[in-house]
Scaffold this motif. Structure first.
Motif, PDB file in Angstrom:
ATOM      1  N   ASN A 111     108.934  33.014  61.055  1.00 42.78           N
ATOM      2  CA  ASN A 111     109.091  34.032  61.530  1.00 42.78           C
ATOM      3  C   ASN A 111     110.374  34.901  61.473  1.00 42.78           C
ATOM      4  OD1 ASN A 111     110.173  31.831  63.002  1.00 42.78           O
ATOM      5  ND2 ASN A 111     110.350  33.276  64.933  1.00 42.78           N
ATOM      6  N   SER A 112     110.204  36.214  61.297  1.00 39.93           N
ATOM      7  CA  SER A 112     111.618  36.825  61.336  1.00 39.93           C
ATOM      8  C   SER A 112     111.273  37.980  62.156  1.00 39.93           C
ATOM      9  CB  SER A 112     111.742  37.335  59.754  1.00 39.93           C
ATOM     10  OG  SER A 112     110.945  38.199  59.438  1.00 39.93           O
ATOM     11  N   VAL A 113     110.264  38.673  61.983  1.00 38.45           N
ATOM     12  CA  VAL A 113     109.985  39.846  63.228  1.00 38.45           C
ATOM     13  C   VAL A 113     109.593  39.407  64.555  1.00 38.45           C
ATOM     14  CG1 VAL A 113     108.627  41.908  63.497  1.00 38.45           C
ATOM     15  CG2 VAL A 113     109.433  41.459  61.347  1.00 38.45           C
ATOM     16  N   VAL A 114     108.379  38.518  64.814  1.00 44.78           N
ATOM     17  CA  VAL A 114     108.182  37.948  65.734  1.00 44.78           C
ATOM     18  C   VAL A 114     108.716  36.963  66.525  1.00 44.78           C
ATOM     19  CG1 VAL A 114     105.920  36.845  66.967  1.00 44.78           C
ATOM     20  CG2 VAL A 114     105.739  38.313  64.820  1.00 44.78           C
ATOM     21  N   SER A 121     104.819  31.174  73.687  1.00 46.30           N
ATOM     22  CA  SER A 121     103.943  31.678  75.042  1.00 46.30           C
ATOM     23  C   SER A 121     102.464  31.656  74.648  1.00 46.30           C
ATOM     24  CB  SER A 121     104.526  33.097  75.417  1.00 46.30           C
ATOM     25  OG  SER A 121     103.768  33.596  76.400  1.00 46.30           O
ATOM     26  N   VAL A 122     101.994  32.274  73.363  1.00 50.70           N
ATOM     27  CA  VAL A 122     100.581  32.222  72.716  1.00 50.70           C
ATOM     28  C   VAL A 122     100.204  30.787  72.734  1.00 50.70           C
ATOM     29  CG1 VAL A 122      99.018  32.889  71.186  1.00 50.70           C
ATOM     30  CG2 VAL A 122     100.885  34.493  71.864  1.00 50.70           C
ATOM     31  N   GLU A 143      95.115  28.180  65.817  1.00 48.47           N
ATOM     32  CA  GLU A 143      95.507  29.103  64.851  1.00 48.47           C
ATOM     33  C   GLU A 143      94.869  30.566  64.960  1.00 48.47           C
ATOM     34  OE1 GLU A 143      95.973  25.651  61.501  1.00 48.47           O
ATOM     35  OE2 GLU A 143      94.318  26.972  61.550  1.00 48.47           O
ATOM     36  N   ARG A 144      93.635  30.590  65.251  1.00 50.08           N
ATOM     37  CA  ARG A 144      92.925  31.861  65.238  1.00 50.08           C
ATOM     38  C   ARG A 144      93.366  32.483  66.606  1.00 50.08           C
ATOM     39  NH1 ARG A 144      88.419  28.576  63.982  1.00 50.08           N
ATOM     40  NH2 ARG A 144      87.818  28.579  66.409  1.00 50.08           N
ATOM     41  N   ALA A 145      93.625  31.951  67.818  1.00 44.83           N
ATOM     42  CA  ALA A 145      94.083  32.579  68.971  1.00 44.83           C
ATOM     43  C   ALA A 145      95.412  33.188  68.882  1.00 44.83           C
ATOM     44  CB  ALA A 145      94.180  31.522  70.088  1.00 44.83           C
ATOM     45  N   LEU A 146      96.245  32.438  67.848  1.00 46.71           N
ATOM     46  CA  LEU A 146      97.700  32.885  67.968  1.00 46.71           C
ATOM     47  C   LEU A 146      97.727  34.307  66.976  1.00 46.71           C
ATOM     48  CD1 LEU A 146     100.877  32.863  67.965  1.00 46.71           C
ATOM     49  CD2 LEU A 146     100.625  31.076  66.059  1.00 46.71           C
ATOM     50  N   GLN A 147      96.839  34.135  65.891  1.00 47.86           N
ATOM     51  CA  GLN A 147      96.761  35.266  64.917  1.00 47.86           C
ATOM     52  C   GLN A 147      96.004  36.507  65.568  1.00 47.86           C
ATOM     53  OE1 GLN A 147      94.825  34.091  61.454  1.00 47.86           O
ATOM     54  NE2 GLN A 147      94.998  35.923  60.315  1.00 47.86           N
ATOM     55  N   LEU A 148      95.198  36.367  66.676  1.00 48.85           N
ATOM     56  CA  LEU A 148      94.572  37.373  67.104  1.00 48.85           C
ATOM     57  C   LEU A 148      95.502  38.058  68.176  1.00 48.85           C
ATOM     58  CD1 LEU A 148      90.916  36.091  67.639  1.00 48.85           C
ATOM     59  CD2 LEU A 148      91.503  38.047  66.093  1.00 48.85           C
ATOM     60  N   ALA A 149      96.167  37.142  68.893  1.00 48.33           N
ATOM     61  CA  ALA A 149      97.104  37.777  69.918  1.00 48.33           C
ATOM     62  C   ALA A 149      98.435  38.594  69.492  1.00 48.33           C
ATOM     63  CB  ALA A 149      97.602  36.540  70.784  1.00 48.33           C
ATOM     64  N   VAL A 150      98.745  38.126  68.116  1.00 49.06           N
ATOM     65  CA  VAL A 150     100.047  38.747  67.709  1.00 49.06           C
ATOM     66  C   VAL A 150      99.510  39.492  66.098  1.00 49.06           C
ATOM     67  CG1 VAL A 150     102.288  38.442  66.938  1.00 49.06           C
ATOM     68  CG2 VAL A 150     101.103  36.862  68.571  1.00 49.06           C
ATOM     69  N   PRO A 151      99.365  40.906  66.223  1.00 46.91           N
ATOM     70  CA  PRO A 151      98.729  41.464  65.314  1.00 46.91           C
ATOM     71  C   PRO A 151      99.983  41.322  63.981  1.00 46.91           C
ATOM     72  CG  PRO A 151      98.766  42.871  67.079  1.00 46.91           C
ATOM     73  CD  PRO A 151      99.578  41.752  67.524  1.00 46.91           C
ATOM     74  N   GLU A 152     101.230  41.006  64.416  1.00 40.52           N
ATOM     75  CA  GLU A 152     102.162  41.049  63.386  1.00 40.52           C
ATOM     76  C   GLU A 152     102.124  39.628  62.386  1.00 40.52           C
ATOM     77  OE1 GLU A 152     103.600  43.549  66.296  1.00 40.52           O
ATOM     78  OE2 GLU A 152     102.889  41.530  66.375  1.00 40.52           O
ATOM     79  N   ILE A 153     101.286  38.949  62.801  1.00 38.74           N
ATOM     80  CA  ILE A 153     101.053  37.546  61.999  1.00 38.74           C
ATOM     81  C   ILE A 153      99.728  37.795  61.340  1.00 38.74           C
ATOM     82  CG2 ILE A 153     100.757  35.146  62.267  1.00 38.74           C
ATOM     83  CD1 ILE A 153     102.478  35.329  64.668  1.00 38.74           C
ATOM     84  N   SER A 170     103.142  33.357  58.608  1.00 36.12           N
ATOM     85  CA  SER A 170     103.170  34.525  57.594  1.00 36.12           C
ATOM     86  C   SER A 170     103.136  35.698  58.179  1.00 36.12           C
ATOM     87  CB  SER A 170     102.299  34.343  56.249  1.00 36.12           C
ATOM     88  OG  SER A 170     102.801  33.233  55.755  1.00 36.12           O
ATOM     89  N   GLU A 171     104.112  36.534  58.229  1.00 37.79           N
ATOM     90  CA  GLU A 171     104.125  37.838  59.022  1.00 37.79           C
ATOM     91  C   GLU A 171     103.487  38.745  58.113  1.00 37.79           C
ATOM     92  OE1 GLU A 171     107.626  37.118  61.911  1.00 37.79           O
ATOM     93  OE2 GLU A 171     107.971  38.305  60.060  1.00 37.79           O
TER      94      GLU A 171
END
Length: 386
Positions: A111-114, A121-122, A143-153, A170-171
């Motif tokens: 992670n660099s942006v997020v 927290s997610v 993994e799916r929950a984190l990817q859906l909660a943070v669009p930058e991922i 991967s961002e």
């Protein structure tokens, strides 16, 4: 291995000593450290051969003295009826098993942006935090929950390495914003103003310098029609400067409340074991108003961060006081608010005239501000084609 076996130091004297020595040597008794001093024979034998040596000594009328040597087996035999040792071994094995299957450290990579706090927290909402049972984690769901909660991922991978959880992400590559220069639009007025300067880069000028315009009125058109009646739509670009007015209302009160520290503090410390906090002491601060600051200092060993640490909570007592200002002080504070307003909201325009009307009542003072300014009045208005 010899420290585990029970051995005895033997002293033989009297009777037929030398026939006894010869019988010992001819038997299967393991006998070491043999030597004679006068009419006394000294040696060392294993515990399993002690009974055989005693039989040979009895046959030859030899007086045999046996002295047990210190050994681990002899020490353990003294504690054979004590349950603390086996219970302690079982407890240590249970603790080792528990911590081997419990997430002690969550490591986030890629992670660099997020920010890491957002990711943690997610993950906590999915049930992943320090102290969670690793076998109970639904890795694909998390993994799916984190990817859906943070669009930058764009991709997430969660795996375990011992009691470490490794979250690799991967961002998504930032998208290049599309220029709207091909979108058909007009330039309209943002204020009721008088035009003072015009610079048209694309489009058809509708109003001239010196004209008065209303808010929303067309200034530069992006619609062109040729002599044959064909209509073309373009993206109008222009800089239109005009004189207009801006109004604001600011107030200051005579009674002002301020919160300041009194100097009294209270510190509470906890020993953090994974997500469990164990208090190191007792007592409450008893403050009615306070500020709280929390610091978490993890313990390290050989450069590795351990799942233990010390959490310190510092409570600083505060006191809210109400002070009454006289009219001169209130007006001085109001003038400061006016200066801040001009710096924050009128910095990109030129102030031509400033009219300030003060009013006062029993609660404080107010200022009605009317500014005559010169600045950009044009804004883009898209053309919607049916």
């Amino acid at each position: 291995m010899t420290a585990l076996q029970q051995k005895y130091d033997i002293t033989a004297m009297g009777g037929r000593l030398y026939p006894f020595i010869n019988a010992i040597r001819r038997s299967d008794v393991v006998c070491t450290h043999q030597h004679c001093r006068g009419e006394v024979f000294y040696c060392r034998i294993h515990g399993r051969h002690l009974e055989k040596a005693q039989e040979l000594a009895k046959k030859q009328g030899v007086t045999l003295t046996c002295t047990p040597r210190p050994s681990l087996s002899r020490r353990l035999r003294r504690y054979r009826w004590r349950l603390g040792i086996p219970l302690g071994v079982l407890l240590c094995a249970g603790i080792l098993f528990y911590f081997s299957n419990t997430a002690a450290v969550i490591e986030i990579r890629g992670n660099s942006v997020v920010s890491e706090s957002v990711i943690r927290s997610v993950l906590a909402q999915s049930g992943i935090s320090e102290g969670v049972w690793i076998a109970g984690i639904d890795f694909p769901h998390s993994e799916r929950a984190l990817q859906l909660a943070v669009p930058e991922i764009s991709w997430v991978g969660i795996r375990s390495n011992g009691n470490h959880l490794i979250v690799e992400i991967s961002e998504a590559s930032p998208q290049i914003p599309m220029l709207a220069e091909r979108t058909p639009c007009n330039v309209v007025s943002s204020y009721d103003a008088q035009i003072t300067d015009v610079r048209v880069y694309r489009g058809h000028l509708v109003r001239l310098i010196g004209d008065g315009v209303a808010e929303g009125e067309l200034l530069v058109s992006g619609v062109f029609e040729d002599d044959k009646g064909h209509v073309n739509y373009h993206h109008a670009i222009a800089e239109i400067t005009g004189i207009y007015q801006k109004e604001a209302e600011l107030s200051e009160y005579h009674n002002v409340s301020r919160t300041s520290p009194t100097g009294s503090t209270h510190v509470r410390r906890f020993f953090r074991l994974l997500s469990l906090k164990i208090p190191l002491g007792s007592g409450n601060h008893g403050f009615s108003e306070y500020r709280e600051q929390v610091t978490d200092t993890p313990l390290c060993f050989l450069g590795q961060v351990l799942p233990f640490g010390v959490v310190q909570q510092t409570f600083t007592e505060t006191e809210t006081t109400v002070s009454t200002r006289n009219p001169e002080e209130t007006q001085l504070a109001l003038n400061g608010a006016i200066v801040r307003y001009e710096k924050n909201f009128l910095e990109d325009v030129k102030i031509l005239q400033r009219d300030i009307a003060y009013s006062a009542d029993e609660n404080g003072m107010s200022a009605h501000l009317v500014y005559t300014v010169e600045g950009e009045i044009g804004r883009v208005s898209d053309i919607y084609i049916k």
